[in-house]
Design a protein around this motif. Structure first.
Motif, PDB file in Angstrom:
ATOM      1  N   ARG A 136      -5.751  -1.215  10.646  1.00  0.00           N
ATOM      2  CA  ARG A 136      -4.923  -2.203  10.305  1.00  0.00           C
ATOM      3  C   ARG A 136      -5.154  -3.318  11.272  1.00  0.00           C
ATOM      4  O   ARG A 136      -5.631  -4.444  10.834  1.00  0.00           O
TER       5      ARG A 136
ATOM      6  N   ALA B 198       5.171   0.524  -0.382  1.00  0.00           N
ATOM      7  CA  ALA B 198       4.262   1.550  -0.301  1.00  0.00           C
ATOM      8  C   ALA B 198       2.991   1.181  -1.233  1.00  0.00           C
ATOM      9  O   ALA B 198       1.924   1.364  -0.482  1.00  0.00           O
ATOM     10  N   LEU B 199       3.063   0.806  -2.313  1.00  0.00           N
ATOM     11  CA  LEU B 199       2.116   0.411  -3.370  1.00  0.00           C
ATOM     12  C   LEU B 199       2.246  -0.840  -4.060  1.00  0.00           C
ATOM     13  O   LEU B 199       3.317  -1.477  -4.312  1.00  0.00           O
TER      14      LEU B 199
ATOM     15  N   LEU C  74       4.412  10.304  -0.674  1.00  0.00           N
ATOM     16  CA  LEU C  74       4.962   8.982  -0.681  1.00  0.00           C
ATOM     17  C   LEU C  74       6.200   8.739  -1.012  1.00  0.00           C
ATOM     18  O   LEU C  74       6.946   7.891  -0.682  1.00  0.00           O
TER      19      LEU C  74
ATOM     20  N   HIS D  15      -1.560  -1.348   4.107  1.00  0.00           N
ATOM     21  CA  HIS D  15      -2.754  -1.117   4.617  1.00  0.00           C
ATOM     22  C   HIS D  15      -4.312  -1.630   3.975  1.00  0.00           C
ATOM     23  O   HIS D  15      -5.229  -1.302   4.609  1.00  0.00           O
TER      24      HIS D  15
ATOM     25  N   TRP E 194      -6.495   4.128   3.114  1.00  0.00           N
ATOM     26  CA  TRP E 194      -5.706   2.944   2.863  1.00  0.00           C
ATOM     27  C   TRP E 194      -4.535   3.902   1.983  1.00  0.00           C
ATOM     28  O   TRP E 194      -4.144   3.042   1.147  1.00  0.00           O
TER      29      TRP E 194
ATOM     30  N   SER F  25      -2.678   0.054  -1.252  1.00  0.00           N
ATOM     31  CA  SER F  25      -1.631   0.144  -0.173  1.00  0.00           C
ATOM     32  C   SER F  25      -1.165  -1.142   0.116  1.00  0.00           C
ATOM     33  O   SER F  25      -1.893  -2.100   0.315  1.00  0.00           O
ATOM     34  N   SER F  26       0.139  -1.163   0.114  1.00  0.00           N
ATOM     35  CA  SER F  26       0.735  -2.521   0.354  1.00  0.00           C
ATOM     36  C   SER F  26       0.672  -3.023   1.833  1.00  0.00           C
ATOM     37  O   SER F  26       0.434  -4.073   2.230  1.00  0.00           O
TER      38      SER F  26
END
Length: 228
Positions: A149, A41-42, A8, A86, A228, A83-84
């Motif tokens: 997605r 990412a998160l 990540l 997905h 995800w 996940s931001s």
């Protein structure tokens, strides 16, 4: 997080303090970012509702399709991460007098963040690869994060539409949001028309359903590793 998930390459974060007052407020199903838009990412949400009760609503609902949706109560001190880019998610209508939370978006380093053009090219390649397989399309191809997605929005369209209706008062803004959504879904069905029957076959295959609990995807290696 970098120690346990070094791929990540997380580097920075943005904090939002959120306070909602009134009744019935909610958010429709959405992603917190798009691939190539920024380095997010998160998403991490910390709930601060000391007086929350089940009747208040305001749950966060995650849609890790093809898995079943997950409803999470906004209990005081609870931290939810996903996940931001997905994980489609929404907040259900809240009738609580007040609702508070902290949202942190954790981003990759600049060096690890792909550009918008590169992300769009990757999406096109993933979709073209899936469609080229036609009625022999593998389940693994459907689960490519960028295909997954797009497909999630088409497959979850009825619930997605309801969430838009609940999040808007009746009027021009709601009509515009619904029109945009319907047009988007029509395009998605047109794009995936040739392979959707194959997806239905996969989703009724007992072996596929059994493997859903272990299937994970690693975008770098083209193998299943990260859901995800």
């Amino acid at each position: 997080l970098n120690e346990h998930m070094p791929g990540l390459d997380l580097e920075s974060q943005t904090l939002k303090v959120q306070h909602n007052a009134g009744s019935g407020g909610c958010f429709p199903i959405h992603f917190d970012t798009d691939p190539g838009l920024d380095g997010r990412a998160l998403t991490a949400i910390l709930y601060l509702n000391e007086q929350w009760e089940p009747s208040h609503g305001g749950h966060i609902t995650l849609y890790p399709w093809p898995h079943e949706k997950v409803e999470i109560e906004p209990i005081f001190g609870r931290l939810v991460m996903f996940s931001s880019a997905h994980m489609p998610h929404r907040v259900t209508p809240s009738i609580a007098t007040e609702r508070q939370c902290l949202t942190v978006w954790i981003s990759r380093s600049v060096a690890s963040t792909i550009g918008k053009d590169e992300a769009k090219a990757m999406e096109k390649n993933a979709v073209r690869s899936l469609i080229a397989q036609g009625d022999m399309a593998s389940f693994k191809s459907f689960m490519h994060p960028l295909c997954r997605r797009l497909l999630a929005k088409a497959i979850l369209s009825e619930e997605w539409e309801r969430s838009i209706v609940e999040a808007h008062d009746e009027g021009l803004a709601r009509d515009a949001a619904l029109m945009s959504f319907h047009n988007n879904v029509l395009v998605l069905h047109k794009i995936f028309k040739k392979v959707l029957p194959r997806l239905e076959e996969h989703m009724t295959d007992p072996n596929v359903i059994r493997k859903l609990t272990s299937y994970k995807y690693d975008g770098e290696k083209g193998e299943e590793k990260l859901v995800w």
